[in-house]
Design a protein around this motif. Structure first.
Motif, PDB file in Angstrom:
ATOM      1  N   LEU A 131      -3.601   4.238   6.148  1.00 37.46           N
ATOM      2  CA  LEU A 131      -2.915   2.952   5.967  1.00 37.46           C
ATOM      3  C   LEU A 131      -1.486   3.019   6.481  1.00 37.46           C
ATOM      4  CD1 LEU A 131      -4.123   1.907   2.414  1.00 37.46           C
ATOM      5  CD2 LEU A 131      -4.635   0.757   4.573  1.00 37.46           C
ATOM      6  N   GLY A 132      -0.804   4.102   6.190  1.00 37.47           N
ATOM      7  CA  GLY A 132       0.577   4.264   6.636  1.00 37.47           C
ATOM      8  C   GLY A 132       0.689   4.404   8.142  1.00 37.47           C
ATOM      9  N   LEU A 133      -0.244   5.126   8.741  1.00 36.57           N
ATOM     10  CA  LEU A 133      -0.190   5.324  10.191  1.00 36.57           C
ATOM     11  C   LEU A 133      -0.293   4.000  10.938  1.00 36.57           C
ATOM     12  CD1 LEU A 133      -2.450   8.497  10.631  1.00 36.57           C
ATOM     13  CD2 LEU A 133       0.041   8.344  10.955  1.00 36.57           C
ATOM     14  N   PHE A 134      -1.080   3.072  10.412  1.00 34.67           N
ATOM     15  CA  PHE A 134      -1.312   1.810  11.104  1.00 34.67           C
ATOM     16  C   PHE A 134      -0.712   0.620  10.361  1.00 34.67           C
ATOM     17  CE2 PHE A 134      -4.436   4.684  12.903  1.00 34.67           C
ATOM     18  CZ  PHE A 134      -4.164   4.476  14.256  1.00 34.67           C
ATOM     19  N   SER A 135       0.430   0.838   9.717  1.00 33.46           N
ATOM     20  CA  SER A 135       1.079  -0.224   8.941  1.00 33.46           C
ATOM     21  C   SER A 135       1.582  -1.367   9.825  1.00 33.46           C
ATOM     22  CB  SER A 135       2.223   0.352   8.107  1.00 33.46           C
ATOM     23  OG  SER A 135       3.203   0.927   8.960  1.00 33.46           O
ATOM     24  N   ALA A 136       1.717  -1.161  11.128  1.00 30.40           N
ATOM     25  CA  ALA A 136       2.139  -2.229  12.036  1.00 30.40           C
ATOM     26  C   ALA A 136       1.025  -3.250  12.266  1.00 30.40           C
ATOM     27  CB  ALA A 136       2.580  -1.640  13.377  1.00 30.40           C
ATOM     28  N   LEU A 137      -0.184  -2.910  11.862  1.00 30.93           N
ATOM     29  CA  LEU A 137      -1.324  -3.803  12.052  1.00 30.93           C
ATOM     30  C   LEU A 137      -1.643  -4.554  10.770  1.00 30.93           C
ATOM     31  CD1 LEU A 137      -3.668  -1.412  14.076  1.00 30.93           C
ATOM     32  CD2 LEU A 137      -2.067  -3.136  14.960  1.00 30.93           C
ATOM     33  N   ARG A 138      -2.397  -5.635  10.899  1.00 36.45           N
ATOM     34  CA  ARG A 138      -2.868  -6.390   9.736  1.00 36.45           C
ATOM     35  C   ARG A 138      -4.164  -5.747   9.252  1.00 36.45           C
ATOM     36  NH1 ARG A 138      -3.915 -11.154  11.970  1.00 36.45           N
ATOM     37  NH2 ARG A 138      -6.157 -10.962  11.797  1.00 36.45           N
ATOM     38  N   ILE A 139      -4.127  -5.150   8.089  1.00 33.61           N
ATOM     39  CA  ILE A 139      -5.280  -4.436   7.545  1.00 33.61           C
ATOM     40  C   ILE A 139      -6.307  -5.443   7.034  1.00 33.61           C
ATOM     41  CG2 ILE A 139      -6.072  -2.711   5.868  1.00 33.61           C
ATOM     42  CD1 ILE A 139      -4.009  -1.671   8.009  1.00 33.61           C
ATOM     43  N   GLU A 140      -7.541  -5.305   7.526  1.00 30.41           N
ATOM     44  CA  GLU A 140      -8.623  -6.195   7.084  1.00 30.41           C
ATOM     45  C   GLU A 140      -9.555  -5.501   6.104  1.00 30.41           C
ATOM     46  OE1 GLU A 140     -10.539  -8.006  10.444  1.00 30.41           O
ATOM     47  OE2 GLU A 140      -8.764  -9.217  10.867  1.00 30.41           O
ATOM     48  N   HIS A 154     -16.202  13.259   3.349  1.00 30.28           N
ATOM     49  CA  HIS A 154     -14.997  12.630   2.801  1.00 30.28           C
ATOM     50  C   HIS A 154     -14.281  11.965   3.966  1.00 30.28           C
ATOM     51  CE1 HIS A 154     -14.781  13.848  -1.406  1.00 30.28           C
ATOM     52  NE2 HIS A 154     -15.341  14.989  -1.043  1.00 30.28           N
ATOM     53  N   LEU A 155     -14.271  10.629   3.954  1.00 37.75           N
ATOM     54  CA  LEU A 155     -13.737   9.886   5.078  1.00 37.75           C
ATOM     55  C   LEU A 155     -12.729   8.830   4.630  1.00 37.75           C
ATOM     56  CD1 LEU A 155     -17.093   9.186   6.965  1.00 37.75           C
ATOM     57  CD2 LEU A 155     -15.378  10.914   7.552  1.00 37.75           C
ATOM     58  N   ALA A 156     -11.834   8.504   5.551  1.00 35.53           N
ATOM     59  CA  ALA A 156     -10.992   7.316   5.426  1.00 35.53           C
ATOM     60  C   ALA A 156     -11.375   6.407   6.578  1.00 35.53           C
ATOM     61  CB  ALA A 156      -9.521   7.689   5.502  1.00 35.53           C
ATOM     62  N   SER A 157     -11.566   5.123   6.268  1.00 34.09           N
ATOM     63  CA  SER A 157     -11.966   4.133   7.264  1.00 34.09           C
ATOM     64  C   SER A 157     -11.028   2.940   7.217  1.00 34.09           C
ATOM     65  CB  SER A 157     -13.386   3.634   6.980  1.00 34.09           C
ATOM     66  OG  SER A 157     -14.285   4.707   6.908  1.00 34.09           O
ATOM     67  N   LEU A 158     -10.816   2.357   8.388  1.00 32.01           N
ATOM     68  CA  LEU A 158      -9.873   1.250   8.496  1.00 32.01           C
ATOM     69  C   LEU A 158     -10.362   0.249   9.533  1.00 32.01           C
ATOM     70  CD1 LEU A 158      -6.769   0.403   7.898  1.00 32.01           C
ATOM     71  CD2 LEU A 158      -6.336   1.497  10.090  1.00 32.01           C
ATOM     72  N   ALA A 159     -10.266  -1.018   9.199  1.00 28.34           N
ATOM     73  CA  ALA A 159     -10.426  -2.105  10.163  1.00 28.34           C
ATOM     74  C   ALA A 159      -9.117  -2.880  10.113  1.00 28.34           C
ATOM     75  CB  ALA A 159     -11.601  -3.003   9.801  1.00 28.34           C
ATOM     76  N   ALA A 160      -8.467  -3.039  11.274  1.00 27.35           N
ATOM     77  CA  ALA A 160      -7.167  -3.702  11.306  1.00 27.35           C
ATOM     78  C   ALA A 160      -7.022  -4.448  12.632  1.00 27.35           C
ATOM     79  CB  ALA A 160      -6.054  -2.669  11.152  1.00 27.35           C
ATOM     80  N   ARG A 161      -6.152  -5.462  12.622  1.00 26.61           N
ATOM     81  CA  ARG A 161      -5.900  -6.259  13.837  1.00 26.61           C
ATOM     82  C   ARG A 161      -4.423  -6.240  14.185  1.00 26.61           C
ATOM     83  NH1 ARG A 161     -10.088  -9.086  15.773  1.00 26.61           N
ATOM     84  NH2 ARG A 161     -11.762  -9.426  14.280  1.00 26.61           N
ATOM     85  N   ARG A 162      -4.197  -6.314  15.495  1.00 28.35           N
ATOM     86  CA  ARG A 162      -2.822  -6.466  15.962  1.00 28.35           C
ATOM     87  C   ARG A 162      -2.432  -7.937  15.801  1.00 28.35           C
ATOM     88  NH1 ARG A 162      -0.078  -4.501  21.624  1.00 28.35           N
ATOM     89  NH2 ARG A 162       2.042  -5.027  20.970  1.00 28.35           N
ATOM     90  N   PRO A 163      -1.301  -8.184  15.174  1.00 31.64           N
ATOM     91  CA  PRO A 163      -0.866  -9.594  14.991  1.00 31.64           C
ATOM     92  C   PRO A 163      -0.643 -10.281  16.333  1.00 31.64           C
ATOM     93  CG  PRO A 163       0.474  -8.078  13.667  1.00 31.64           C
ATOM     94  CD  PRO A 163      -0.389  -7.244  14.542  1.00 31.64           C
TER      95      PRO A 163
END
Length: 163
Positions: A131-140, A154-163
């Motif tokens: 979450l911190g690494l991609f804080s510039a994006l809008r986390i979905e 053990h995984l971390a998953s992220l879906a995020a968009r560039r504003p």
């Protein structure tokens, strides 16, 4: 994802054999698979052509300091699975077109408890780090934890968009 792919190609970063690239190509999107391993890229080209959904391939050493050899803002989506090289984070964000989608999934530090998977400590995320690494994006969407299966991970998953 297909909606996003109208803005440009979908990039499968550090694609290896291209499992995700091939899947997205079968959905009808234009896909670029990027990896440093030439033989994996050859196999990806062969397999995707035989499926009638060619994937463009690009060979580059992402950890060699030259960065990602694509222009900023050119990708409708970027996929990153089971790969972590923190210095690339700003470049990954910059690759996304406005509204572009990032799907990222990789191992957390807790994977070491299972005694299989990566061994290099640099390849593990700390709790909440993605979450911190991609804080510039809008986390979905975001999740972290044990993913059950034949071989739990053990995984971390992220879906995020560039504003």
């Amino acid at each position: 994802m297909l909606e996003a792919a109208r803005q440009g190609p979908v990039l499968d970063l550090a694609c290896g054999g291209g499992r995700h690239a091939r899947y997205v190509a079968r959905l009808g999107a234009r896909v670029v698979g990027l990896d440093r391993n030439r033989s994996s890229l050859r196999e990806l080209r062969r397999a995707s052509r035989s499926e009638g959904r060619p994937v463009e391939t690009l060979q580059a050493d992402l950890e060699g300091g030259a960065g990602i050899p694509l222009r900023p803002g050119c990708c409708a989506a970027v996929l990153v699975f089971r790969y972590l090289h923190r210095p690339l984070v700003p470049a990954i964000v910059e690759l996304l077109a406005p509204g572009g989608l990032l799907l990222y999934e990789t191992f957390t530090i807790h994977q070491r408890e299972l005694r299989y998977g990566p061994t290099n400590p640099a390849f593990f995320l700390d709790p909440g780090e993605l979450l911190g690494l991609f804080s510039a994006l809008r986390i979905e969407a975001h999740r972290e934890g044990l993913v059950e299966g034949e071989r739990p991970l053990h995984l971390a998953s992220l879906a995020a968009r560039r504003p």
